[in-house]
Scaffold this active site. Sequence first.
Site, PDB file in Angstrom:
ATOM      1  N   HIS A 126       0.876  -1.175   0.000  1.00 15.37           N
ATOM      2  CA  HIS A 126       0.000   0.000   0.000  1.00 15.37           C
ATOM      3  C   HIS A 126       0.916   1.229   0.000  1.00 15.37           C
ATOM      4  O   HIS A 126       2.022   1.166   0.536  1.00 15.37           O
ATOM      5  CB  HIS A 126      -0.830  -0.056   1.284  1.00 15.37           C
ATOM      6  CG  HIS A 126      -1.915   0.955   1.386  1.00 15.37           C
ATOM      7  ND1 HIS A 126      -1.682   2.271   1.717  1.00 15.37           N
ATOM      8  CD2 HIS A 126      -3.250   0.837   1.219  1.00 15.37           C
ATOM      9  CE1 HIS A 126      -2.842   2.917   1.752  1.00 15.37           C
ATOM     10  NE2 HIS A 126      -3.807   2.079   1.450  1.00 15.37           N
ATOM     11  N   ASP A 202       3.163  -4.025   8.279  1.00 18.14           N
ATOM     12  CA  ASP A 202       1.919  -3.292   8.080  1.00 18.14           C
ATOM     13  C   ASP A 202       0.808  -4.325   8.234  1.00 18.14           C
ATOM     14  O   ASP A 202       0.600  -5.158   7.349  1.00 18.14           O
ATOM     15  CB  ASP A 202       1.933  -2.673   6.672  1.00 18.14           C
ATOM     16  CG  ASP A 202       0.580  -2.101   6.266  1.00 18.14           C
ATOM     17  OD1 ASP A 202      -0.416  -2.334   6.980  1.00 18.14           O
ATOM     18  OD2 ASP A 202       0.518  -1.433   5.220  1.00 18.14           O
ATOM     19  N   GLN A 205      -4.369  -5.112   7.330  1.00 16.00           N
ATOM     20  CA  GLN A 205      -5.319  -6.095   6.796  1.00 16.00           C
ATOM     21  C   GLN A 205      -5.233  -7.449   7.489  1.00 16.00           C
ATOM     22  O   GLN A 205      -5.918  -8.391   7.084  1.00 16.00           O
ATOM     23  CB  GLN A 205      -5.088  -6.287   5.281  1.00 16.00           C
ATOM     24  CG  GLN A 205      -5.225  -5.037   4.442  1.00 16.00           C
ATOM     25  CD  GLN A 205      -6.647  -4.490   4.405  1.00 16.00           C
ATOM     26  OE1 GLN A 205      -7.606  -5.169   4.789  1.00 16.00           O
ATOM     27  NE2 GLN A 205      -6.793  -3.261   3.952  1.00 16.00           N
ATOM     28  N   LYS A 228     -10.438  -0.263  10.748  1.00 19.45           N
ATOM     29  CA  LYS A 228     -10.604  -1.480   9.950  1.00 19.45           C
ATOM     30  C   LYS A 228     -10.959  -2.674  10.830  1.00 19.45           C
ATOM     31  O   LYS A 228     -11.137  -3.778  10.341  1.00 19.45           O
ATOM     32  CB  LYS A 228      -9.322  -1.774   9.170  1.00 19.45           C
ATOM     33  CG  LYS A 228      -9.100  -0.854   7.970  1.00 19.45           C
ATOM     34  CD  LYS A 228      -7.860  -1.275   7.203  1.00 19.45           C
ATOM     35  CE  LYS A 228      -7.764  -0.668   5.827  1.00 19.45           C
ATOM     36  NZ  LYS A 228      -7.404   0.734   5.790  1.00 19.45           N
ATOM     37  N   CYS A 370      -4.705   2.172  -3.718  1.00 20.61           N
ATOM     38  CA  CYS A 370      -3.479   2.741  -3.153  1.00 20.61           C
ATOM     39  C   CYS A 370      -2.283   1.833  -3.394  1.00 20.61           C
ATOM     40  O   CYS A 370      -1.370   1.754  -2.564  1.00 20.61           O
ATOM     41  CB  CYS A 370      -3.631   3.042  -1.660  1.00 20.61           C
ATOM     42  SG  CYS A 370      -4.781   4.376  -1.351  1.00 20.61           S
TER      43      CYS A 370
END
Lengths: 414, 138
Positions: A126, A202, A205, A228, A370
Amino acid sequence: MIAVDERAERIAHDFPILARRTSRGKRLAFLDSAASSQKPRAVLDALVNFYERDYANIHRGVYELAERATNAFEGAREKVAGFINAEPAEIVWTRNTTEAINLVSFSWGMQNLRPGDAILTSQLEHHSNLVPWQLLAAKTGAELRFIEVDEFGIHRLDDLDRKLEGVKLVAVSHVSNSLGTILPLAEIVPRAHAAGAVVLVDAAQSVPHMEVDVRALDVDFLAASGHKMCGPTGIGFLYGKRALLEAMPPFLTGGDMIKSVGYEQTTFNEIPWKFEAGTSNIADAVALGAAVDYLQEIGMGWIRDHERSLTAYALERLRELEPRGLAVYGPPAGTERGGIISFNFGDIHAHDLASLLDVEGVAVRAGHHCTMPLMEKMGWPATARASFYLYNTEEDVEQLISALHKAAQIFKLA
Amino acid sequence: MEDFYKEYILDHYRNPRNFGHLERVDASAEDLNPLCGDKIKFELEIEDGRVKDVRFSGKGCAISQASASMLTEEIKGQKLEDVARLPISKVLENIGIGISPTRMKCATLGLKVLKSAALGEIAGWPDEDVTGTTASRP
Protein backbone atom coordinates in the site's frame (compact mmCIF):
# COMPACT_ATOMS: atom_id res chain seq x y z
CA MET A 1 -20.82 -23.71 6.49
CA ILE A 2 -24.55 -23.29 7.21
CA ALA A 3 -23.94 -22.96 10.96
CA VAL A 4 -21.11 -20.54 10.31
CA ASP A 5 -23.33 -18.44 8.08
CA GLU A 6 -26.12 -18.39 10.67
CA ARG A 7 -23.71 -17.00 13.22
CA ALA A 8 -22.59 -14.32 10.74
CA GLU A 9 -26.24 -13.39 10.20
CA ARG A 10 -26.67 -12.93 13.93
CA ILE A 11 -23.47 -10.89 14.04
CA ALA A 12 -24.74 -8.67 11.21
CA HIS A 13 -27.61 -7.65 13.52
CA ASP A 14 -25.02 -6.07 15.84
CA PHE A 15 -24.21 -3.53 13.10
CA PRO A 16 -26.99 -0.93 12.81
CA ILE A 17 -25.87 0.34 9.41
CA LEU A 18 -26.23 -3.10 7.82
CA ALA A 19 -29.97 -3.04 8.48
CA ARG A 20 -30.41 0.12 6.44
CA ARG A 21 -31.60 0.12 2.85
CA THR A 22 -29.87 2.04 0.09
CA SER A 23 -31.54 5.11 -1.44
CA ARG A 24 -32.83 2.77 -4.18
CA GLY A 25 -34.44 0.55 -1.54
CA LYS A 26 -31.92 -2.28 -1.93
CA ARG A 27 -30.53 -4.49 0.81
CA LEU A 28 -26.96 -3.38 1.55
CA ALA A 29 -24.26 -5.92 0.72
CA PHE A 30 -21.25 -4.20 2.25
CA LEU A 31 -18.15 -5.71 0.63
CA ASP A 32 -15.60 -2.98 1.32
CA SER A 33 -14.33 -3.77 4.81
CA ALA A 34 -10.73 -3.76 3.58
CA ALA A 35 -11.16 0.02 3.14
CA SER A 36 -12.95 0.44 6.47
CA SER A 37 -15.18 -1.79 8.54
CA GLN A 38 -18.62 -1.03 9.90
CA LYS A 39 -19.14 -0.53 13.64
CA PRO A 40 -21.14 -2.71 16.04
CA ARG A 41 -23.62 -1.23 18.51
CA ALA A 42 -21.24 -2.08 21.38
CA VAL A 43 -18.55 0.24 19.97
CA LEU A 44 -21.00 3.06 19.21
CA ASP A 45 -22.40 2.77 22.75
CA ALA A 46 -18.91 2.78 24.28
CA LEU A 47 -18.10 6.00 22.43
CA VAL A 48 -21.26 7.81 23.50
CA ASN A 49 -21.16 6.42 27.05
CA PHE A 50 -17.60 7.59 27.51
CA TYR A 51 -18.47 11.13 26.45
CA GLU A 52 -21.66 11.09 28.55
CA ARG A 53 -20.24 9.60 31.74
CA ASP A 54 -16.44 9.51 31.93
CA TYR A 55 -14.97 12.23 29.76
CA ALA A 56 -12.22 14.63 30.85
CA ASN A 57 -8.64 15.15 29.79
CA ILE A 58 -6.28 12.41 30.89
CA HIS A 59 -3.04 12.03 32.87
CA ARG A 60 -3.16 15.49 34.50
CA GLY A 61 -6.41 16.05 36.38
CA VAL A 62 -6.65 14.90 39.99
CA TYR A 63 -10.44 14.90 40.12
CA GLU A 64 -12.53 11.74 39.85
CA LEU A 65 -13.63 12.27 36.24
CA ALA A 66 -10.07 12.74 35.01
CA GLU A 67 -9.09 9.56 36.80
CA ARG A 68 -11.93 7.60 35.23
CA ALA A 69 -11.01 8.92 31.78
CA THR A 70 -7.34 8.03 32.31
CA ASN A 71 -8.26 4.53 33.46
CA ALA A 72 -10.49 4.01 30.43
CA PHE A 73 -7.80 5.29 28.06
CA GLU A 74 -4.99 3.21 29.55
CA GLY A 75 -7.38 0.27 29.92
CA ALA A 76 -7.96 0.39 26.17
CA ARG A 77 -4.21 0.30 25.62
CA GLU A 78 -4.04 -2.84 27.78
CA LYS A 79 -6.81 -4.42 25.73
CA VAL A 80 -5.01 -3.71 22.44
CA ALA A 81 -1.74 -4.98 23.92
CA GLY A 82 -3.41 -8.20 25.07
CA PHE A 83 -5.04 -8.60 21.66
CA ILE A 84 -1.65 -8.93 19.92
CA ASN A 85 0.26 -10.36 22.93
CA ALA A 86 2.33 -7.24 23.65
CA GLU A 87 2.97 -5.22 26.81
CA PRO A 88 0.92 -2.02 27.21
CA ALA A 89 4.13 0.06 27.19
CA GLU A 90 4.82 -1.28 23.71
CA ILE A 91 1.57 0.13 22.26
CA VAL A 92 1.73 3.71 20.98
CA TRP A 93 -1.55 5.32 19.92
CA THR A 94 -1.49 6.87 16.47
CA ARG A 95 -4.19 8.10 14.12
CA ASN A 96 -3.88 5.05 11.88
CA THR A 97 -1.45 2.62 10.25
CA THR A 98 0.00 5.37 8.07
CA GLU A 99 0.91 7.55 11.03
CA ALA A 100 2.41 4.55 12.86
CA ILE A 101 4.65 3.81 9.87
CA ASN A 102 5.63 7.46 9.58
CA LEU A 103 6.54 7.48 13.28
CA VAL A 104 9.01 4.64 12.70
CA SER A 105 10.32 6.28 9.54
CA PHE A 106 10.96 9.66 11.16
CA SER A 107 12.13 8.42 14.55
CA TRP A 108 13.87 5.05 14.12
CA GLY A 109 14.70 5.58 10.45
CA MET A 110 16.41 8.95 10.76
CA GLN A 111 18.39 7.68 13.75
CA ASN A 112 19.53 4.37 12.27
CA LEU A 113 19.93 4.64 8.53
CA ARG A 114 23.11 5.78 6.78
CA PRO A 115 24.24 6.00 3.18
CA GLY A 116 24.99 2.47 1.99
CA ASP A 117 22.24 0.90 4.14
CA ALA A 118 19.17 -0.58 2.50
CA ILE A 119 15.44 -0.78 3.16
CA LEU A 120 13.63 -3.85 1.81
CA THR A 121 9.93 -3.68 1.05
CA SER A 122 7.77 -5.53 -1.50
CA GLN A 123 6.07 -4.80 -4.79
CA LEU A 124 2.68 -5.39 -3.13
CA GLU A 125 2.72 -2.54 -0.66
CA HIS A 126 0.00 0.00 0.00
CA HIS A 127 1.29 3.53 -0.61
CA SER A 128 1.38 3.96 3.18
CA ASN A 129 4.16 1.38 3.41
CA LEU A 130 6.04 2.66 0.37
CA VAL A 131 6.04 6.47 0.26
CA PRO A 132 7.53 6.92 3.79
CA TRP A 133 10.44 4.64 2.77
CA GLN A 134 10.98 6.45 -0.52
CA LEU A 135 11.32 9.70 1.43
CA LEU A 136 13.47 8.13 4.15
CA ALA A 137 15.79 6.66 1.51
CA ALA A 138 16.07 10.06 -0.17
CA LYS A 139 16.83 11.78 3.15
CA THR A 140 19.36 9.27 4.48
CA GLY A 141 21.00 8.07 1.27
CA ALA A 142 19.78 4.52 1.93
CA GLU A 143 18.81 2.27 -0.96
CA LEU A 144 15.21 1.06 -1.40
CA ARG A 145 14.83 -2.55 -2.59
CA PHE A 146 11.83 -4.68 -3.41
CA ILE A 147 10.80 -8.27 -2.88
CA GLU A 148 9.28 -9.11 -6.27
CA VAL A 149 5.90 -10.74 -6.74
CA ASP A 150 4.81 -13.13 -9.50
CA GLU A 151 1.72 -12.83 -11.72
CA PHE A 152 -0.46 -14.13 -8.86
CA GLY A 153 0.90 -11.49 -6.51
CA ILE A 154 2.88 -14.07 -4.53
CA HIS A 155 6.26 -13.05 -3.12
CA ARG A 156 9.39 -14.53 -4.66
CA LEU A 157 11.57 -15.51 -1.73
CA ASP A 158 14.21 -17.62 -3.50
CA ASP A 159 16.65 -14.68 -3.66
CA LEU A 160 15.64 -13.19 -0.31
CA ASP A 161 18.97 -13.78 1.44
CA ARG A 162 20.84 -12.00 -1.37
CA LYS A 163 18.36 -9.11 -1.23
CA LEU A 164 18.82 -8.88 2.55
CA GLU A 165 22.51 -8.03 2.31
CA GLY A 166 23.08 -4.62 3.90
CA VAL A 167 19.38 -4.27 4.79
CA LYS A 168 18.65 -2.46 8.08
CA LEU A 169 14.87 -2.47 7.78
CA VAL A 170 12.37 -4.87 6.22
CA ALA A 171 8.95 -3.18 5.85
CA VAL A 172 6.22 -5.46 4.52
CA SER A 173 2.48 -5.90 4.73
CA HIS A 174 1.12 -9.04 6.36
CA VAL A 175 -1.88 -9.29 4.04
CA SER A 176 -2.03 -7.44 0.71
CA ASN A 177 -4.91 -4.97 0.61
CA SER A 178 -5.34 -5.28 -3.14
CA LEU A 179 -4.85 -9.03 -3.73
CA GLY A 180 -5.26 -10.74 -0.36
CA THR A 181 -1.83 -12.40 -0.54
CA ILE A 182 -0.66 -13.51 2.90
CA LEU A 183 3.03 -12.98 3.51
CA PRO A 184 4.78 -15.97 5.16
CA LEU A 185 6.14 -13.93 8.09
CA ALA A 186 7.33 -17.05 9.92
CA GLU A 187 9.71 -17.66 7.02
CA ILE A 188 10.81 -14.06 6.42
CA VAL A 189 11.32 -12.70 9.94
CA PRO A 190 14.07 -15.16 11.04
CA ARG A 191 15.93 -14.64 7.76
CA ALA A 192 15.66 -10.84 8.14
CA HIS A 193 16.90 -11.02 11.72
CA ALA A 194 19.78 -13.28 10.69
CA ALA A 195 20.78 -10.58 8.21
CA GLY A 196 20.71 -7.99 11.01
CA ALA A 197 17.53 -6.23 9.89
CA VAL A 198 14.64 -4.91 11.94
CA VAL A 199 11.18 -5.98 10.69
CA LEU A 200 8.16 -3.68 10.46
CA VAL A 201 4.82 -5.24 9.54
CA ASP A 202 1.92 -3.29 8.08
CA ALA A 203 -0.85 -5.30 9.72
CA ALA A 204 -3.79 -3.13 8.63
CA GLN A 205 -5.32 -6.09 6.80
CA SER A 206 -4.35 -8.87 9.21
CA VAL A 207 -4.93 -7.70 12.79
CA PRO A 208 -8.69 -7.17 12.15
CA HIS A 209 -9.11 -10.58 10.52
CA MET A 210 -6.89 -13.20 12.16
CA GLU A 211 -4.99 -13.96 15.32
CA VAL A 212 -1.75 -11.96 15.30
CA ASP A 213 0.79 -12.64 18.04
CA VAL A 214 3.74 -10.25 17.91
CA ARG A 215 5.82 -12.43 20.25
CA ALA A 216 5.25 -15.61 18.24
CA LEU A 217 5.96 -13.77 14.98
CA ASP A 218 8.91 -11.99 16.61
CA VAL A 219 8.29 -8.81 14.57
CA ASP A 220 9.97 -5.61 15.77
CA PHE A 221 7.31 -3.09 14.73
CA LEU A 222 3.69 -3.63 13.78
CA ALA A 223 1.18 -1.02 12.62
CA ALA A 224 -2.61 -1.25 12.47
CA SER A 225 -5.73 0.93 12.17
CA GLY A 226 -8.72 0.88 14.52
CA HIS A 227 -11.27 1.75 11.85
CA LYS A 228 -10.60 -1.48 9.95
CA MET A 229 -11.28 -3.59 13.08
CA CYS A 230 -14.75 -2.35 14.09
CA GLY A 231 -13.31 0.67 15.91
CA PRO A 232 -13.77 4.36 15.14
CA THR A 233 -11.76 6.38 12.63
CA GLY A 234 -8.82 8.46 13.83
CA ILE A 235 -7.29 5.85 16.13
CA GLY A 236 -4.66 3.24 15.35
CA PHE A 237 -1.53 1.96 16.98
CA LEU A 238 2.11 1.13 16.64
CA TYR A 239 3.57 -1.88 18.41
CA GLY A 240 7.31 -1.71 18.96
CA LYS A 241 9.61 -3.93 20.99
CA ARG A 242 10.38 -2.20 24.28
CA ALA A 243 14.13 -1.88 23.72
CA LEU A 244 13.63 -0.34 20.28
CA LEU A 245 11.01 2.17 21.45
CA GLU A 246 13.16 3.17 24.44
CA ALA A 247 16.16 3.90 22.21
CA MET A 248 14.16 5.96 19.71
CA PRO A 249 13.90 9.76 19.78
CA PRO A 250 10.41 11.29 19.98
CA PHE A 251 8.45 11.86 16.77
CA LEU A 252 6.03 14.69 17.60
CA THR A 253 6.92 16.85 20.56
CA GLY A 254 5.01 19.07 22.99
CA GLY A 255 2.70 18.41 25.91
CA ASP A 256 2.17 15.05 27.63
CA MET A 257 5.29 13.48 26.10
CA ILE A 258 7.59 15.17 28.62
CA LYS A 259 8.84 14.36 32.10
CA SER A 260 10.21 17.79 32.89
CA VAL A 261 10.70 20.92 30.83
CA GLY A 262 13.05 23.84 31.38
CA TYR A 263 13.54 26.83 29.11
CA GLU A 264 16.58 25.21 27.52
CA GLN A 265 16.15 21.48 28.00
CA THR A 266 13.51 18.81 28.26
CA THR A 267 13.48 15.30 29.66
CA PHE A 268 11.12 13.06 27.73
CA ASN A 269 8.46 10.85 29.23
CA GLU A 270 8.75 7.07 29.31
CA ILE A 271 7.37 4.85 26.58
CA PRO A 272 4.73 4.78 25.27
CA TRP A 273 3.84 8.37 26.27
CA LYS A 274 7.12 9.69 24.85
CA PHE A 275 5.50 9.25 21.44
CA GLU A 276 2.09 10.71 22.30
CA ALA A 277 2.46 14.49 22.19
CA GLY A 278 -0.59 16.64 22.82
CA THR A 279 -4.03 15.53 23.93
CA SER A 280 -4.65 12.08 22.50
CA ASN A 281 -7.72 10.85 20.69
CA ILE A 282 -9.03 9.66 24.06
CA ALA A 283 -12.60 8.65 23.29
CA ASP A 284 -11.77 6.83 20.07
CA ALA A 285 -9.05 4.88 21.87
CA VAL A 286 -11.61 3.86 24.49
CA ALA A 287 -14.04 2.81 21.76
CA LEU A 288 -11.28 0.81 20.06
CA GLY A 289 -10.89 -1.02 23.36
CA ALA A 290 -14.58 -1.91 23.10
CA ALA A 291 -14.02 -3.12 19.53
CA VAL A 292 -11.24 -5.42 20.76
CA ASP A 293 -13.60 -6.80 23.43
CA TYR A 294 -16.22 -7.38 20.75
CA LEU A 295 -13.81 -9.18 18.39
CA GLN A 296 -12.37 -11.31 21.19
CA GLU A 297 -15.80 -12.36 22.35
CA ILE A 298 -16.53 -13.68 18.86
CA GLY A 299 -13.05 -15.12 18.53
CA MET A 300 -10.39 -14.34 15.94
CA GLY A 301 -10.21 -18.02 15.01
CA TRP A 302 -13.89 -18.03 14.12
CA ILE A 303 -13.54 -14.79 12.15
CA ARG A 304 -10.66 -16.21 10.11
CA ASP A 305 -12.54 -19.47 9.44
CA HIS A 306 -15.66 -17.60 8.44
CA GLU A 307 -13.80 -15.32 6.02
CA ARG A 308 -11.89 -18.27 4.61
CA SER A 309 -15.04 -20.22 3.80
CA LEU A 310 -16.91 -17.16 2.51
CA THR A 311 -13.98 -16.25 0.24
CA ALA A 312 -13.80 -19.83 -1.08
CA TYR A 313 -17.55 -19.73 -1.73
CA ALA A 314 -17.30 -16.37 -3.52
CA LEU A 315 -14.39 -17.59 -5.69
CA GLU A 316 -16.43 -20.65 -6.64
CA ARG A 317 -19.50 -18.57 -7.52
CA LEU A 318 -17.41 -16.05 -9.49
CA ARG A 319 -16.21 -18.94 -11.67
CA GLU A 320 -19.67 -19.18 -13.23
CA LEU A 321 -19.05 -15.71 -14.72
CA GLU A 322 -15.69 -16.61 -16.25
CA PRO A 323 -17.21 -17.54 -19.64
CA ARG A 324 -18.59 -13.97 -19.79
CA GLY A 325 -15.13 -12.51 -19.17
CA LEU A 326 -14.73 -12.32 -15.41
CA ALA A 327 -11.06 -12.46 -14.32
CA VAL A 328 -10.05 -12.93 -10.69
CA TYR A 329 -6.58 -11.78 -9.62
CA GLY A 330 -4.35 -12.78 -6.76
CA PRO A 331 -3.29 -16.12 -5.31
CA PRO A 332 -4.65 -19.11 -7.28
CA ALA A 333 -7.55 -21.18 -5.89
CA GLY A 334 -6.45 -23.43 -3.07
CA THR A 335 -3.77 -20.99 -1.85
CA GLU A 336 -4.23 -19.31 1.51
CA ARG A 337 -5.50 -15.75 1.08
CA GLY A 338 -7.19 -13.09 3.13
CA GLY A 339 -10.87 -12.21 2.56
CA ILE A 340 -10.06 -9.99 -0.40
CA ILE A 341 -10.93 -10.64 -4.06
CA SER A 342 -9.80 -8.30 -6.84
CA PHE A 343 -11.39 -8.77 -10.24
CA ASN A 344 -12.31 -7.30 -13.60
CA PHE A 345 -15.25 -8.16 -15.81
CA GLY A 346 -14.94 -8.17 -19.60
CA ASP A 347 -14.22 -4.69 -20.92
CA ILE A 348 -16.23 -3.02 -18.16
CA HIS A 349 -13.95 -0.57 -16.37
CA ALA A 350 -13.78 -1.23 -12.63
CA HIS A 351 -15.34 2.16 -11.88
CA ASP A 352 -18.30 1.50 -14.13
CA LEU A 353 -18.64 -1.94 -12.59
CA ALA A 354 -18.65 -0.51 -9.06
CA SER A 355 -21.32 2.01 -10.10
CA LEU A 356 -23.48 -0.75 -11.60
CA LEU A 357 -23.08 -2.90 -8.48
CA ASP A 358 -23.90 0.09 -6.30
CA VAL A 359 -27.26 0.42 -8.03
CA GLU A 360 -27.97 -3.13 -6.77
CA GLY A 361 -26.90 -2.28 -3.20
CA VAL A 362 -23.49 -3.95 -3.48
CA ALA A 363 -20.63 -1.80 -2.12
CA VAL A 364 -17.23 -2.72 -3.61
CA ARG A 365 -14.09 -0.69 -4.08
CA ALA A 366 -12.81 0.21 -7.54
CA GLY A 367 -9.51 1.71 -8.58
CA HIS A 368 -5.87 1.13 -7.74
CA HIS A 369 -6.45 0.49 -4.01
CA CYS A 370 -3.48 2.74 -3.15
CA THR A 371 -1.14 0.28 -4.88
CA MET A 372 -0.41 2.18 -8.10
CA PRO A 373 3.02 0.61 -8.80
CA LEU A 374 1.54 -2.90 -8.47
CA MET A 375 -1.30 -2.06 -10.87
CA GLU A 376 1.21 -0.65 -13.34
CA LYS A 377 3.40 -3.76 -13.04
CA MET A 378 0.43 -6.08 -13.57
CA GLY A 379 -0.92 -3.97 -16.43
CA TRP A 380 -4.33 -3.37 -14.83
CA PRO A 381 -5.63 0.21 -15.10
CA ALA A 382 -7.94 -0.58 -12.17
CA THR A 383 -9.68 -3.50 -10.49
CA ALA A 384 -12.90 -3.98 -8.55
CA ARG A 385 -12.38 -5.40 -5.08
CA ALA A 386 -14.77 -7.27 -2.83
CA SER A 387 -13.61 -7.78 0.75
CA PHE A 388 -15.27 -9.71 3.55
CA TYR A 389 -15.57 -9.41 7.29
CA LEU A 390 -17.27 -11.16 10.17
CA TYR A 391 -20.72 -9.75 9.31
CA ASN A 392 -20.78 -10.84 5.66
CA THR A 393 -22.91 -13.79 4.64
CA GLU A 394 -23.58 -16.01 1.63
CA GLU A 395 -26.50 -13.71 0.88
CA ASP A 396 -24.00 -10.88 0.27
CA VAL A 397 -22.15 -13.11 -2.20
CA GLU A 398 -25.45 -14.02 -3.93
CA GLN A 399 -26.26 -10.33 -4.24
CA LEU A 400 -22.83 -9.66 -5.75
CA ILE A 401 -23.21 -12.49 -8.30
CA SER A 402 -26.67 -11.43 -9.36
CA ALA A 403 -25.56 -7.77 -9.67
CA LEU A 404 -22.64 -8.91 -11.84
CA HIS A 405 -25.07 -10.76 -14.13
CA LYS A 406 -27.08 -7.53 -14.47
CA ALA A 407 -23.93 -5.53 -15.24
CA ALA A 408 -23.04 -8.05 -17.96
CA GLN A 409 -26.50 -7.57 -19.45
CA ILE A 410 -26.21 -3.78 -19.50
CA PHE A 411 -22.74 -3.87 -21.04
CA LYS A 412 -23.97 -6.58 -23.44
CA LEU A 413 -21.23 -9.05 -22.55
CA ALA A 414 -21.66 -12.36 -24.41
CA MET B 1 -30.56 0.24 -13.82
CA GLU B 2 -31.32 -0.17 -17.51
CA ASP B 3 -31.09 3.58 -18.15
CA PHE B 4 -27.95 3.92 -16.06
CA TYR B 5 -25.60 3.41 -18.97
CA LYS B 6 -27.17 4.62 -22.21
CA GLU B 7 -26.52 2.93 -25.52
CA TYR B 8 -24.59 5.93 -26.90
CA ILE B 9 -22.23 5.98 -23.90
CA LEU B 10 -21.31 2.35 -24.51
CA ASP B 11 -20.91 3.12 -28.21
CA HIS B 12 -18.46 5.97 -27.54
CA TYR B 13 -16.67 3.79 -24.96
CA ARG B 14 -16.18 0.86 -27.33
CA ASN B 15 -15.70 2.95 -30.49
CA PRO B 16 -14.14 6.17 -29.30
CA ARG B 17 -14.11 8.93 -31.95
CA ASN B 18 -10.84 10.66 -32.83
CA PHE B 19 -8.88 8.25 -30.67
CA GLY B 20 -5.11 8.07 -31.17
CA HIS B 21 -2.43 10.60 -32.10
CA LEU B 22 -1.96 13.48 -34.56
CA GLU B 23 0.98 13.86 -36.89
CA ARG B 24 1.12 17.57 -36.26
CA VAL B 25 0.58 18.54 -32.62
CA ASP B 26 0.34 22.25 -31.86
CA ALA B 27 -0.96 21.89 -28.34
CA SER B 28 -1.39 19.00 -25.98
CA ALA B 29 -2.08 18.22 -22.35
CA GLU B 30 -2.35 15.13 -20.22
CA ASP B 31 -3.71 14.43 -16.77
CA LEU B 32 -4.90 11.63 -14.61
CA ASN B 33 -7.63 11.07 -12.12
CA PRO B 34 -5.75 10.09 -8.96
CA LEU B 35 -8.92 8.46 -7.62
CA CYS B 36 -8.94 5.69 -10.21
CA GLY B 37 -5.72 6.12 -12.18
CA ASP B 38 -7.57 6.99 -15.38
CA LYS B 39 -5.41 8.88 -17.82
CA ILE B 40 -6.37 11.12 -20.75
CA LYS B 41 -4.27 12.99 -23.28
CA PHE B 42 -5.55 15.52 -25.80
CA GLU B 43 -3.63 16.61 -28.90
CA LEU B 44 -4.74 19.59 -30.98
CA GLU B 45 -3.81 20.79 -34.44
CA ILE B 46 -4.49 24.50 -34.67
CA GLU B 47 -4.98 26.76 -37.68
CA ASP B 48 -5.90 30.45 -37.55
CA GLY B 49 -6.77 30.18 -33.86
CA ARG B 50 -9.21 27.33 -34.49
CA VAL B 51 -9.07 23.60 -33.78
CA LYS B 52 -8.35 21.99 -37.13
CA ASP B 53 -8.01 18.44 -35.82
CA VAL B 54 -8.03 16.64 -32.49
CA ARG B 55 -7.15 13.25 -31.01
CA PHE B 56 -7.42 11.88 -27.53
CA SER B 57 -5.78 8.84 -25.99
CA GLY B 58 -5.64 7.08 -22.67
CA LYS B 59 -7.55 4.57 -20.60
CA GLY B 60 -10.50 4.95 -18.37
CA CYS B 61 -14.08 4.18 -17.49
CA ALA B 62 -17.00 4.45 -19.90
CA ILE B 63 -17.99 7.83 -18.44
CA SER B 64 -14.56 9.44 -18.85
CA GLN B 65 -13.87 7.92 -22.28
CA ALA B 66 -17.32 8.68 -23.72
CA SER B 67 -17.18 12.19 -22.33
CA ALA B 68 -13.80 12.83 -24.01
CA SER B 69 -14.90 11.16 -27.24
CA MET B 70 -18.03 13.32 -27.49
CA LEU B 71 -15.97 16.46 -26.89
CA THR B 72 -13.65 15.69 -29.82
CA GLU B 73 -16.64 15.59 -32.16
CA GLU B 74 -17.82 18.99 -31.02
CA ILE B 75 -14.71 21.12 -30.99
CA LYS B 76 -13.46 20.70 -34.55
CA GLY B 77 -13.54 24.13 -36.18
CA GLN B 78 -14.14 25.92 -32.88
CA LYS B 79 -12.07 28.90 -31.75
CA LEU B 80 -9.48 28.09 -29.08
CA GLU B 81 -10.97 30.82 -26.85
CA ASP B 82 -14.34 29.09 -27.00
CA VAL B 83 -12.79 25.69 -26.24
CA ALA B 84 -11.03 27.20 -23.23
CA ARG B 85 -14.41 28.45 -21.97
CA LEU B 86 -16.41 25.22 -22.38
CA PRO B 87 -18.55 24.80 -19.27
CA ILE B 88 -18.92 21.63 -17.22
CA SER B 89 -22.62 21.69 -18.03
CA LYS B 90 -21.66 20.89 -21.61
CA VAL B 91 -20.21 17.47 -20.76
CA LEU B 92 -23.02 16.67 -18.35
CA GLU B 93 -25.49 17.46 -21.11
CA ASN B 94 -23.52 15.20 -23.49
CA ILE B 95 -23.49 12.29 -21.06
CA GLY B 96 -27.18 12.71 -20.36
CA ILE B 97 -27.35 10.53 -17.24
CA GLY B 98 -27.21 11.52 -13.59
CA ILE B 99 -23.61 11.69 -12.39
CA SER B 100 -22.93 11.14 -8.71
CA PRO B 101 -20.44 13.49 -7.02
CA THR B 102 -17.77 10.76 -6.89
CA ARG B 103 -18.07 10.12 -10.63
CA MET B 104 -17.97 13.84 -11.48
CA LYS B 105 -14.18 13.68 -11.82
CA CYS B 106 -14.55 10.89 -14.41
CA ALA B 107 -17.09 12.92 -16.38
CA THR B 108 -15.00 16.09 -16.41
CA LEU B 109 -11.46 14.70 -16.78
CA GLY B 110 -11.46 15.02 -20.59
CA LEU B 111 -12.81 18.56 -20.43
CA LYS B 112 -10.18 19.57 -17.89
CA VAL B 113 -7.36 18.21 -20.07
CA LEU B 114 -8.78 19.72 -23.26
CA LYS B 115 -9.12 23.13 -21.63
CA SER B 116 -5.58 23.06 -20.25
CA ALA B 117 -4.29 22.25 -23.76
CA ALA B 118 -6.24 25.19 -25.17
CA LEU B 119 -5.26 27.55 -22.33
CA GLY B 120 -1.61 26.52 -22.60
CA GLU B 121 -1.65 27.34 -26.28
CA ILE B 122 -3.34 30.70 -25.71
CA ALA B 123 -0.82 31.57 -22.99
CA GLY B 124 2.07 30.43 -25.19
CA TRP B 125 3.34 27.80 -22.73
CA PRO B 126 5.48 25.04 -24.12
CA ASP B 127 3.61 21.70 -24.02
CA GLU B 128 5.96 20.30 -21.40
CA ASP B 129 4.74 22.82 -18.85
CA VAL B 130 1.18 21.76 -19.36
CA THR B 131 1.76 18.02 -19.37
CA GLY B 132 4.23 18.43 -16.52
CA THR B 133 1.29 18.81 -14.14
CA THR B 134 0.95 15.02 -14.12
CA ALA B 135 4.38 14.40 -12.66
CA SER B 136 3.77 16.09 -9.34
CA ARG B 137 0.51 14.36 -8.58
CA PRO B 138 0.39 11.83 -5.69
